[in-house]
Design a protein around this motif. Structure first.
Motif, PDB file in Angstrom:
ATOM      1  N   THR A  91       8.182   1.364  12.362  1.00 26.60           N
ATOM      2  CA  THR A  91       7.539   2.572  11.833  1.00 26.60           C
ATOM      3  C   THR A  91       6.025   2.569  12.062  1.00 26.60           C
ATOM      4  O   THR A  91       5.326   3.469  11.609  1.00 26.60           O
ATOM      5  N   THR A 111      10.589  -3.937  10.293  1.00 22.15           N
ATOM      6  CA  THR A 111       9.595  -3.057   9.647  1.00 22.15           C
ATOM      7  C   THR A 111       8.571  -2.538  10.658  1.00 22.15           C
ATOM      8  O   THR A 111       7.922  -1.514  10.421  1.00 22.15           O
ATOM      9  N   LYS A 125      -6.585 -17.798   4.883  1.00 19.63           N
ATOM     10  CA  LYS A 125      -7.861 -17.140   4.571  1.00 19.63           C
ATOM     11  C   LYS A 125      -7.551 -15.842   3.833  1.00 19.63           C
ATOM     12  O   LYS A 125      -6.839 -14.983   4.371  1.00 19.63           O
ATOM     13  N   THR A 136       3.911  -6.632   7.646  1.00 22.08           N
ATOM     14  CA  THR A 136       4.595  -5.462   8.211  1.00 22.08           C
ATOM     15  C   THR A 136       3.821  -4.849   9.378  1.00 22.08           C
ATOM     16  O   THR A 136       4.156  -3.757   9.826  1.00 22.08           O
ATOM     17  N   THR A 137       2.773  -5.521   9.838  1.00 20.82           N
ATOM     18  CA  THR A 137       2.076  -5.053  11.047  1.00 20.82           C
ATOM     19  C   THR A 137       2.088  -6.175  12.085  1.00 20.82           C
ATOM     20  O   THR A 137       2.346  -7.336  11.752  1.00 20.82           O
ATOM     21  N   LYS A 142     -18.222  -7.656   4.786  1.00 23.58           N
ATOM     22  CA  LYS A 142     -16.758  -7.771   4.853  1.00 23.58           C
ATOM     23  C   LYS A 142     -16.306  -9.209   4.577  1.00 23.58           C
ATOM     24  O   LYS A 142     -16.962 -10.161   4.994  1.00 23.58           O
ATOM     25  N   ASP A 158       0.846  -1.196   0.000  1.00 15.43           N
ATOM     26  CA  ASP A 158       0.000   0.000   0.000  1.00 15.43           C
ATOM     27  C   ASP A 158       0.886   1.252   0.000  1.00 15.43           C
ATOM     28  O   ASP A 158       2.113   1.148   0.119  1.00 15.43           O
ATOM     29  N   ASP A 199      -4.647  -9.894   2.533  1.00 11.74           N
ATOM     30  CA  ASP A 199      -5.931 -10.475   2.116  1.00 11.74           C
ATOM     31  C   ASP A 199      -6.202 -10.227   0.630  1.00 11.74           C
ATOM     32  O   ASP A 199      -6.660 -11.116  -0.093  1.00 11.74           O
ATOM     33  N   GLY A 241      -2.610  -6.665   7.089  1.00 11.69           N
ATOM     34  CA  GLY A 241      -3.653  -7.619   6.760  1.00 11.69           C
ATOM     35  C   GLY A 241      -4.448  -7.245   5.517  1.00 11.69           C
ATOM     36  O   GLY A 241      -4.924  -8.131   4.794  1.00 11.69           O
ATOM     37  N   VAL A 242      -4.568  -5.965   5.256  1.00  6.06           N
ATOM     38  CA  VAL A 242      -5.328  -5.535   4.079  1.00  6.06           C
ATOM     39  C   VAL A 242      -4.631  -5.995   2.806  1.00  6.06           C
ATOM     40  O   VAL A 242      -5.221  -6.644   1.931  1.00  6.06           O
ATOM     41  N   LYS A 280      -9.468  -3.380  -0.044  1.00  6.81           N
ATOM     42  CA  LYS A 280      -9.894  -4.776  -0.173  1.00  6.81           C
ATOM     43  C   LYS A 280     -11.195  -4.837  -0.974  1.00  6.81           C
ATOM     44  O   LYS A 280     -12.235  -5.239  -0.469  1.00  6.81           O
ATOM     45  N   GLU A 336      -8.690  -0.128   4.630  1.00  6.78           N
ATOM     46  CA  GLU A 336      -9.621  -1.222   4.362  1.00  6.78           C
ATOM     47  C   GLU A 336     -10.282  -1.129   2.976  1.00  6.78           C
ATOM     48  O   GLU A 336     -10.605  -2.145   2.364  1.00  6.78           O
TER      49      GLU A 336
HETATM   50  P1  NAD Z   1      -3.638  -2.596   7.440  1.00 10.10           P
HETATM   51  O1  NAD Z   1      -3.073  -3.567   6.495  1.00 10.10           O
HETATM   52  O2  NAD Z   1      -4.635  -1.631   6.946  1.00 10.10           O
HETATM   53  O3  NAD Z   1      -2.455  -1.793   8.143  1.00 10.10           O
HETATM   54  C1  NAD Z   1      -2.768  -0.785   9.080  1.00 10.10           C
HETATM   55  C2  NAD Z   1      -2.153   0.565   8.691  1.00 10.10           C
HETATM   56  O4  NAD Z   1      -0.762   0.551   8.985  1.00 10.10           O
HETATM   57  C3  NAD Z   1      -2.254   0.921   7.210  1.00 10.10           C
HETATM   58  O5  NAD Z   1      -2.516   2.288   7.104  1.00 10.10           O
HETATM   59  C4  NAD Z   1      -0.857   0.620   6.671  1.00 10.10           C
HETATM   60  O6  NAD Z   1      -0.514   1.438   5.577  1.00 10.10           O
HETATM   61  C5  NAD Z   1       0.001   0.923   7.857  1.00 10.10           C
HETATM   62  N1  NAD Z   1       1.246   0.145   7.936  1.00 10.10           N
HETATM   63  C6  NAD Z   1       1.387  -1.176   7.712  1.00 10.10           C
HETATM   64  N2  NAD Z   1       2.634  -1.546   7.989  1.00 10.10           N
HETATM   65  C7  NAD Z   1       3.298  -0.459   8.392  1.00 10.10           C
HETATM   66  C8  NAD Z   1       4.620  -0.219   8.826  1.00 10.10           C
HETATM   67  N3  NAD Z   1       5.506  -1.228   8.964  1.00 10.10           N
HETATM   68  N4  NAD Z   1       4.987   1.038   9.158  1.00 10.10           N
HETATM   69  C9  NAD Z   1       4.075   2.043   9.086  1.00 10.10           C
HETATM   70  N5  NAD Z   1       2.806   1.875   8.695  1.00 10.10           N
HETATM   71  C10 NAD Z   1       2.422   0.637   8.348  1.00 10.10           C
HETATM   72  O7  NAD Z   1      -4.338  -3.330   8.684  1.00 10.10           O
HETATM   73  P2  NAD Z   1      -3.981  -4.592   9.589  1.00 10.10           P
HETATM   74  O8  NAD Z   1      -4.422  -4.205  10.950  1.00 10.10           O
HETATM   75  O9  NAD Z   1      -2.604  -5.091   9.398  1.00 10.10           O
HETATM   76  O10 NAD Z   1      -4.958  -5.713   8.999  1.00 10.10           O
HETATM   77  C11 NAD Z   1      -6.363  -5.568   9.060  1.00 10.10           C
HETATM   78  C12 NAD Z   1      -6.979  -6.440   7.994  1.00 10.10           C
HETATM   79  O11 NAD Z   1      -6.597  -7.789   8.225  1.00 10.10           O
HETATM   80  C13 NAD Z   1      -8.488  -6.420   7.968  1.00 10.10           C
HETATM   81  O12 NAD Z   1      -8.925  -6.215   6.644  1.00 10.10           O
HETATM   82  C14 NAD Z   1      -8.896  -7.809   8.446  1.00 10.10           C
HETATM   83  O13 NAD Z   1     -10.085  -8.260   7.867  1.00 10.10           O
HETATM   84  C15 NAD Z   1      -7.728  -8.625   7.996  1.00 10.10           C
HETATM   85  N6  NAD Z   1      -7.533  -9.855   8.763  1.00 10.10           N
HETATM   86  C16 NAD Z   1      -7.438 -11.014   8.085  1.00 10.10           C
HETATM   87  C17 NAD Z   1      -7.241 -12.210   8.754  1.00 10.10           C
HETATM   88  C18 NAD Z   1      -7.066 -13.471   7.986  1.00 10.10           C
HETATM   89  O14 NAD Z   1      -7.018 -14.550   8.590  1.00 10.10           O
HETATM   90  N7  NAD Z   1      -6.948 -13.409   6.683  1.00 10.10           N
HETATM   91  C19 NAD Z   1      -7.142 -12.215  10.152  1.00 10.10           C
HETATM   92  C20 NAD Z   1      -7.238 -11.004  10.841  1.00 10.10           C
HETATM   93  C21 NAD Z   1      -7.432  -9.829  10.118  1.00 10.10           C
END
Ligand code: NAD
Ligand code: ZN
Length: 364
Positions: free
Chosen positions: A173, A170, A143, A131-132, A152, A44, A111, A107-108, A78, A75
């Motif tokens: 940040t 990572t 999944k 990276t989160t 969703k 992203d 997925d 996760g975004v 997705k 989000e």
């Molecule tokens: P995300 O991917 O939106 O990341 C959160 C925010 O942090 C974004 O703005 C992103 O740009 C920023 N970011 C990411 N890595 C960064 C970094 N290293 N440094 C600075 N900024 C960074 O959200 P998330 O919380 O990682 O994931 C949420 C999503 O995961 C939801 O869509 C949820 O449905 C999905 N999810 C899926 C499963 C699965 O089993 N597939 C399980 C749990 C959640």
């Protein structure tokens, strides 16, 4: 640190450590990702700005051909239209059956990229580079999905990655609120499987919030291990895997009512886990289940009280859209002790409603 998700022929490794982004080419090569076919890196805008050049230059220096797709952060990426855009890029770049799609992000991105990999040419390889903190959960288990405006994660698949490469460097940040949100899933993995780990988080929450490398490495390793074990036993959520939904029945409803903006995923499930703990105690679990759950989540910087303006009827309506809801009854994960839960397939909506009301009175 290294783990394996045991799934027979589809088993795959999870590597967790500092600096893995720089060594991506080594790990790709080691696991049979060839250099003849192009790779598509999906990220992203935010993560791309920070880490895309580094990943691409390392891969290119090792002889890989790469193209990248940068989607908006958040989000809304997705979506089916973003999915189509990725397929367009993949086709134009000539991705073939031996190519791989790489998800560099939270996760975004995981997925979305995973769903593109599941669908492109009926499925090509896919590599998760989370990276989160939250993505320690979402990157393991296969999944993958995009959202429909009405629901969703409703357009999706099971598509296991070929590898998870988790570079903890990572995470430095990440904004603090995203750190706490991710820790909610770490706490969840403790609450469903290990009282010892919950006690450890209780002691080390400050270090985790400060991203202390030692503490964080251990916590994410442990969280991934719990997830991997459960997925190995029940890949398609016929039964056991449902325990991973602790806090999510209420949590998903809160996210929906908040318009997917007010509460982050981890924040919503934190409140949901407090609710689940309260229900557990009502049904006979020791009171410490509630007390410890709430204390540990609060120490991780998470909300434990539901903001009063959340409308209880709207929350109950959102739960009713869940496919597991029938005639005032629902499937609900109930803690019985710290580190243990049961799947209650006949939870009364009335009880849940009463607990949701009580969540507005919790002391933060
Ligand atoms: P995300 O991917 O939106 O990341 C959160 C925010 O942090 C974004 O703005 C992103 O740009 C920023 N970011 C990411 N890595 C960064 C970094 N290293 N440094 C600075 N900024 C960074 O959200 P998330 O919380 O990682 O994931 C949420 C999503 O995961 C939801 O869509 C949820 O449905 C999905 N999810 C899926 C499963 C699965 O089993 N597939 C399980 C749990 C959640
Ligand atoms: Zn979750």
């Amino acid at each position: 640190r290294e783990l394996t998700v045991q799934l027979g022929e589809r088993s795959y490794p999870i590597y967790i450590g500092e600096g893995l982004l720089d060594q991506a080419a080594f790990y790709f090569d080691k696991h049979g990702i060839g250099k003849q076919s192009p790779l598509l890196i999906v990220t992203d805008e935010q993560v791309g700005r920070l880490y895309l050049d580094k990943l691409e230059s390392g891969l290119r220096a090792a002889g890989y051909r790469t193209v990248s797709a940068v989607v908006p952060a958040g989000e809304q990426a997705k979506s089916l239209s973003q999915f189509e855009e990725l397929i367009t890029i993949a086709l134009k770049a000539g991705l073939d059956r031996k190519s791989a799609i790489i998800a560099l992000g939270g996760g975004v991105v995981g997925d979305l990229a995973g769903y593109a990999a599941a669908a492109y040419m009926r499925g090509i390889r896919f590599i998760q580079m989370p990276t989160t903190i939250l993505a320690h959960d979402s990157s393991v288990g296969g999944k993958v999905a995009v959202n429909h405006p009405l629901a969703k994660n409703i357009i999706g698949a099971f598509h296991q990655p070929a590898m998870v490469l988790y570079d903890l460097a990572t995470l430095r940040t990440l904004p603090p609120r995203e750190v706490s949100s991710g820790l909610a899933e770490v706490v969840k993995h403790g609450l469903i499987r290990s009282a010892e780990f919950v006690a450890w988080i209780d002691e080390n929450a400050d270090k985790l919030r400060a991203l202390d490398p030692e503490a964080l490495g251990y916590a994410l390793y442990f969280g991934c291990r719990v997830k991997a074990e459960i997925v190995s036993q029940d890949e398609r959520e016929n039964d056991l895997r449902a325990i991973l939904n602790l806090g999510h029945t209420i949590g998903h409803a809160l996210e929906a009512v908040g318009g997917y903006g007010e509460l982050l995923h981890g924040e919503a499930i934190a409140i949901g886990m407090v609710g689940a703990a309260r229900i557990g105690v009502e049904l006979g679990a020791p009171r410490e289940v509630y007390e410890v759950t709430k204390r540990v989540l609060a120490k991780c910087g998470l909300p434990v009280r539901l903001p009063a303006h959340f409308d209880t009827d709207a929350i109950m309506d959102a739960m009713r859209h869940d496919k597991k809801f029938k005639e005032g009854r629902m499937v609900f994960i109930v803690p019985t002790a710290i580190g243990d839960v049961v799947i209650d397939k006949n939870m009364s909506a009335e009880r849940v409603r009463r607990i949701v009301e009580q969540l507005k009175e919790e002391e933060q």
